[in-house]
Design an enzyme around this catalytic site. Structure first.
Site, PDB file in Angstrom:
ATOM      1  N   LYS A 114       1.579 103.181  97.228  1.00 10.35           N
ATOM      2  CA  LYS A 114       1.396 102.502  96.117  1.00 10.35           C
ATOM      3  C   LYS A 114       1.364 101.161  96.349  1.00 10.35           C
ATOM      4  O   LYS A 114       0.594 100.220  95.312  1.00 10.35           O
ATOM      5  CB  LYS A 114       2.081 103.938  95.478  1.00 10.35           C
ATOM      6  N   GLN A 151       7.676 109.296  91.189  1.00 12.53           N
ATOM      7  CA  GLN A 151       7.647 110.387  92.653  1.00 12.53           C
ATOM      8  C   GLN A 151       8.506 111.869  92.236  1.00 12.53           C
ATOM      9  O   GLN A 151       9.104 111.853  92.758  1.00 12.53           O
ATOM     10  CB  GLN A 151       8.377 109.732  93.391  1.00 12.53           C
ATOM     11  N   ASP A 154       0.462 108.637  85.426  1.00  8.89           N
ATOM     12  CA  ASP A 154      -0.131 109.333  86.284  1.00  8.89           C
ATOM     13  C   ASP A 154      -0.527 110.210  85.562  1.00  8.89           C
ATOM     14  O   ASP A 154      -0.752 111.495  86.140  1.00  8.89           O
ATOM     15  CB  ASP A 154       1.625 109.959  87.013  1.00  8.89           C
TER      16      ASP A 154
END
Ligand code: NAP
Length: 294
Positions: free
Chosen positions: A53, A97, A120
């Site tokens: 990412k 994460q 997200d």
């Protein structure tokens, strides 16, 4: 018949190129789009996802603030950090994460993120906005699947879409999005409680596999000419491979090729699209915050 293999890498590259142009325009205005990436612990798979990412952000002319915390980090400490990042105008998106260590409540942590920075799309506010068809961040993997489907020469409206898997990050949002008024598909959502999965799958014009079970969907479960999107990424032992394993999707690719009209490979299908959608969401967050502040 042999299916057309959808090139997710090429589709993702196209999106990343567009993001790069828009990011450059923001930089011209003095705004460097920046994603805070929080990783707690040293899970090897998470480390590699986070690395990919961050690399993609740099390539798109955006920045990441890399925050690595020890496994022993307390929930309170993490919540305080998120509070700081929420207030920091140089940070446009916040990504935690997952999975987090067991002593930290994932729901509590996700709920602490400012929805304006929830790139997200996991915050309950984002989920609610999605279900209510209101503006908000959409989760990256489902958004990537929809973007691939929209590129195909097929009509989503009225099509029967079957989604296998009901996780909060893939299956449920996909089922929700596909039956939005602007897409208008008819949706069946399957899970381990589904009776006769094969029969449900054979009814699908669009079949999306997100079960995390290698080879679950065989060619015989696919309607002739269907679009098959394989979200599954499973490590299967392969002594011939350098790392001792290879990646396999939830669809048995070889037999599915004979039945499907279109199919995504694993790797090289949905995976690259997930990262492209994250970049798009970070860019959007930065654009929106720039407009809000400017
Ligand atoms: P998950 O949380 O484990 O959910 C799996 C879902 O599949 C559950 O709803 C489960 O049903 C259902 N399922 C499992 N076995 C089944 C079976 N035999 N028949 C019918 N349904 C079955 O997984 P996830 O996080 O959604 O991920 C799914 C897969 O996508 C994984 O391989 C993951 O690695 C991959 N993934 C890929 C990306 C990407 O970017 N390419 C992103 C995210 C995830 P129950 O609810 O009844 O248990």
């Amino acid at each position: 018949m042999s299916a057309i293999v959808i090139d997710g890498k090429a589709a993702a590259q196209k999106i990343r190129a567009g993001v790069k142009v828009r990011a450059a325009a923001l930089r011209e205005k003095g705004v460097l789009p920046c994603l805070a990436v929080i990783l707690v612990g040293e899970d090897p798979a998470s480390l590699s996802y986070v690395g990919a990412k961050e690399k993609a952000l740099t390539e798109a002319g955006m920045a990441s603030r890399d925050i690595r915390l020890p496994q022993s980090t307390g929930e309170g400490e993490l919540l305080a950090l998120i509070g700081q990042l929420n207030r920091d105008p140089a940070i446009h998106g916040i990504l935690v994460q997952l999975p987090l260590p067991a002593h930290i409540g994932e729901d509590t942590v996700i709920a602490a993120i400012d929805p304006a920075k929830d790139v997200d799309g996991f915050h309950p506010f984002s989920v609610g906005s999605m279900v209510l068809e209101r503006p908000g961040f959409l989760p990256c993997t489902p958004l990537g699947v929809l973007t691939l489907l929209r590129e195909l020469p097929l009509t989503l409206a009225g099509a029967h879409a079957v989604v296998v898997g009901r996780s909060n990050i893939v299956g449920k949002p996909l089922a929700n999005l596909l039956c939005r008024r602007d897409l208008n598909a008819t949706v069946t959502l399957c899970h381990t409680g589904t009776r006769d999965l094969a029969a449900r799958c054979r009814e699908a014009d669009i079949l999306i596999a997100a079960a995390g079970k290698p080879g679950l969907i065989s060619g015989g479960m696919i309607k002739e000419g269907a679009a098959v999107i394989d979200v599954g990424v499973n490590r299967v032992a392969d002594p011939a491979a350098k790392k001792g394993f290879r990646l396999r999707g939830d669809v048995d690719f070889e037999s599915a090729l004979e039945r499907a009209g279109w199919i995504t490979p694993v790797p090289g299908g949905v995976g690259p699209m997930t990262i492209a959608m994250l970049l798009q969401n970070v860019l959007r967050a930065a654009e929106q915050q720039e407009q809000g502040h400017g």
